[in-house]
Design a protein around this motif. Sequence first.
Motif, PDB file in Angstrom:
ATOM      1  N   PHE A  73      16.923  38.004  25.544  1.00 57.11           N
ATOM      2  CA  PHE A  73      16.071  38.317  24.401  1.00 57.11           C
ATOM      3  C   PHE A  73      16.924  38.832  23.246  1.00 57.11           C
ATOM      4  N   TRP A  74      16.439  38.590  22.054  1.00 54.76           N
ATOM      5  CA  TRP A  74      16.951  39.268  20.873  1.00 54.76           C
ATOM      6  C   TRP A  74      15.781  39.993  20.200  1.00 54.76           C
ATOM      7  N   TYR A  75      16.026  41.289  19.918  1.00 51.31           N
ATOM      8  CA  TYR A  75      15.047  42.109  19.202  1.00 51.31           C
ATOM      9  C   TYR A  75      15.678  42.591  17.900  1.00 51.31           C
ATOM     10  N   VAL A  76      14.810  42.866  16.912  1.00 52.89           N
ATOM     11  CA  VAL A  76      15.258  43.435  15.657  1.00 52.89           C
ATOM     12  C   VAL A  76      14.496  44.729  15.405  1.00 52.89           C
ATOM     13  N   GLN A  77      15.207  45.687  14.850  1.00 51.40           N
ATOM     14  CA  GLN A  77      14.577  46.967  14.536  1.00 51.40           C
ATOM     15  C   GLN A  77      14.902  47.350  13.100  1.00 51.40           C
ATOM     16  N   SER A  78      13.871  47.422  12.279  1.00 51.26           N
ATOM     17  CA  SER A  78      14.032  47.939  10.922  1.00 51.26           C
ATOM     18  C   SER A  78      13.795  49.445  10.960  1.00 51.26           C
ATOM     19  N   PRO A  79      14.337  50.165   9.993  1.00 46.36           N
ATOM     20  CA  PRO A  79      14.190  51.630   9.998  1.00 46.36           C
ATOM     21  C   PRO A  79      12.735  52.058  10.113  1.00 46.36           C
ATOM     22  N   GLY A  80      12.475  52.965  11.042  1.00 49.77           N
ATOM     23  CA  GLY A  80      11.127  53.487  11.223  1.00 49.77           C
ATOM     24  C   GLY A  80      10.177  52.559  11.941  1.00 49.77           C
TER      25      GLY A  80
ATOM     26  N   LEU B 190      10.756  47.858  18.019  1.00 51.16           N
ATOM     27  CA  LEU B 190      11.567  46.681  18.292  1.00 51.16           C
ATOM     28  C   LEU B 190      10.676  45.445  18.245  1.00 51.16           C
ATOM     29  N   GLN B 191      11.072  44.481  17.432  1.00 51.16           N
ATOM     30  CA  GLN B 191      10.306  43.247  17.300  1.00 51.16           C
ATOM     31  C   GLN B 191      11.079  42.109  17.939  1.00 51.16           C
ATOM     32  N   LEU B 192      10.408  41.332  18.768  1.00 48.55           N
ATOM     33  CA  LEU B 192      11.067  40.223  19.437  1.00 48.55           C
ATOM     34  C   LEU B 192      11.310  39.082  18.463  1.00 48.55           C
ATOM     35  N   LEU B 193      12.577  38.638  18.406  1.00 51.20           N
ATOM     36  CA  LEU B 193      12.926  37.485  17.567  1.00 51.20           C
ATOM     37  C   LEU B 193      12.819  36.185  18.362  1.00 51.20           C
ATOM     38  N   LEU B 194      13.348  36.204  19.568  1.00 51.96           N
ATOM     39  CA  LEU B 194      13.319  35.011  20.403  1.00 51.96           C
ATOM     40  C   LEU B 194      13.700  35.382  21.826  1.00 51.96           C
ATOM     41  N   LYS B 195      13.470  34.422  22.723  1.00 49.52           N
ATOM     42  CA  LYS B 195      13.774  34.665  24.134  1.00 49.52           C
ATOM     43  C   LYS B 195      14.218  33.360  24.774  1.00 49.52           C
ATOM     44  N   TYR B 196      14.988  33.491  25.849  1.00 47.64           N
ATOM     45  CA  TYR B 196      15.387  32.350  26.650  1.00 47.64           C
ATOM     46  C   TYR B 196      15.043  32.644  28.100  1.00 47.64           C
ATOM     47  N   PHE B 197      14.264  31.738  28.692  1.00 46.20           N
ATOM     48  CA  PHE B 197      13.957  31.860  30.112  1.00 46.20           C
ATOM     49  C   PHE B 197      14.624  30.741  30.901  1.00 46.20           C
ATOM     50  N   SER B 198      14.466  29.510  30.397  1.00 43.51           N
ATOM     51  CA  SER B 198      15.050  28.348  31.064  1.00 43.51           C
ATOM     52  C   SER B 198      14.908  27.171  30.119  1.00 43.51           C
ATOM     53  N   GLY B 199      15.441  26.016  30.522  1.00 42.80           N
ATOM     54  CA  GLY B 199      15.246  24.808  29.724  1.00 42.80           C
ATOM     55  C   GLY B 199      16.267  24.674  28.622  1.00 42.80           C
TER      56      GLY B 199
END
Lengths: 113, 113
Positions: free
Chosen positions: A34-41, A44-53
């Motif tokens: 997973f990649w998450y992004v966090q802006s000040p205050g 954590l927001q999920l940007l994308l994920k990899y499970f398979s494929g």
Amino acid sequence: AQSVTQPDIHITVSEGASLELRCNYSYGATPYLFWYVQSPGQGLQLLLKYFSGDTLVQGIKGFEAEFKRSQSSFNLRKPSVHWSDAAEYFCASGGTSYGKLTFGQGTILTVHP
Amino acid sequence: EPEVTQTPSHQVTQMGQEVILRCVPISNHLYFYWYRQILGQKVEFLVSFYNNEISEKSEIFDDQFSVERPDGSNFTLKIRSTKLEDSAMYFCASLGTQIYEQYFGPGTRLTVT
């Protein structure tokens, strides 16, 4: 035990430039990534994920990431960075789709106008 | 868009006091988590909760910590006797089984003096 490494603590890019944030994981089997992004205050927001494929995954806000098993990497990319992308980015891995996440230490992205 | 909420946003307490951090997960989610981030360090997993019981916990989650889902909507983390080293940002997360993604709240900053 799982571990995630983000080698770059702080990256500075100019607006409009391309971006690549590095992430390496250590796990015996194929992890969930997973990649998450966090802006000040903010949370954590999920940007994308990899499970398979397909090893190239597309996410929100124009981000993509590529899973490379041979390099144990899951680098995040964006072709053209916007000032609003300035934030802290976290790579994370999980052993299952619902289990705990193991986070990297985060990369702070600064965007120059 | 549904979101995870946390209260309070900032809690200051004296060493040895009990604190309860509150979270309202997304309503149809089934898995719940607490993580924490000590300033300058990685986000660390504390505990996961499913079907009204702890499904996994880290070595950080000792007898001083407990979790509860008292009323079907709230999810709480209690620290019985706070220590200085408990000062951190505490994040709650929840996950549904339609989409296997952990949604994070904005966090509660706990300061122990």
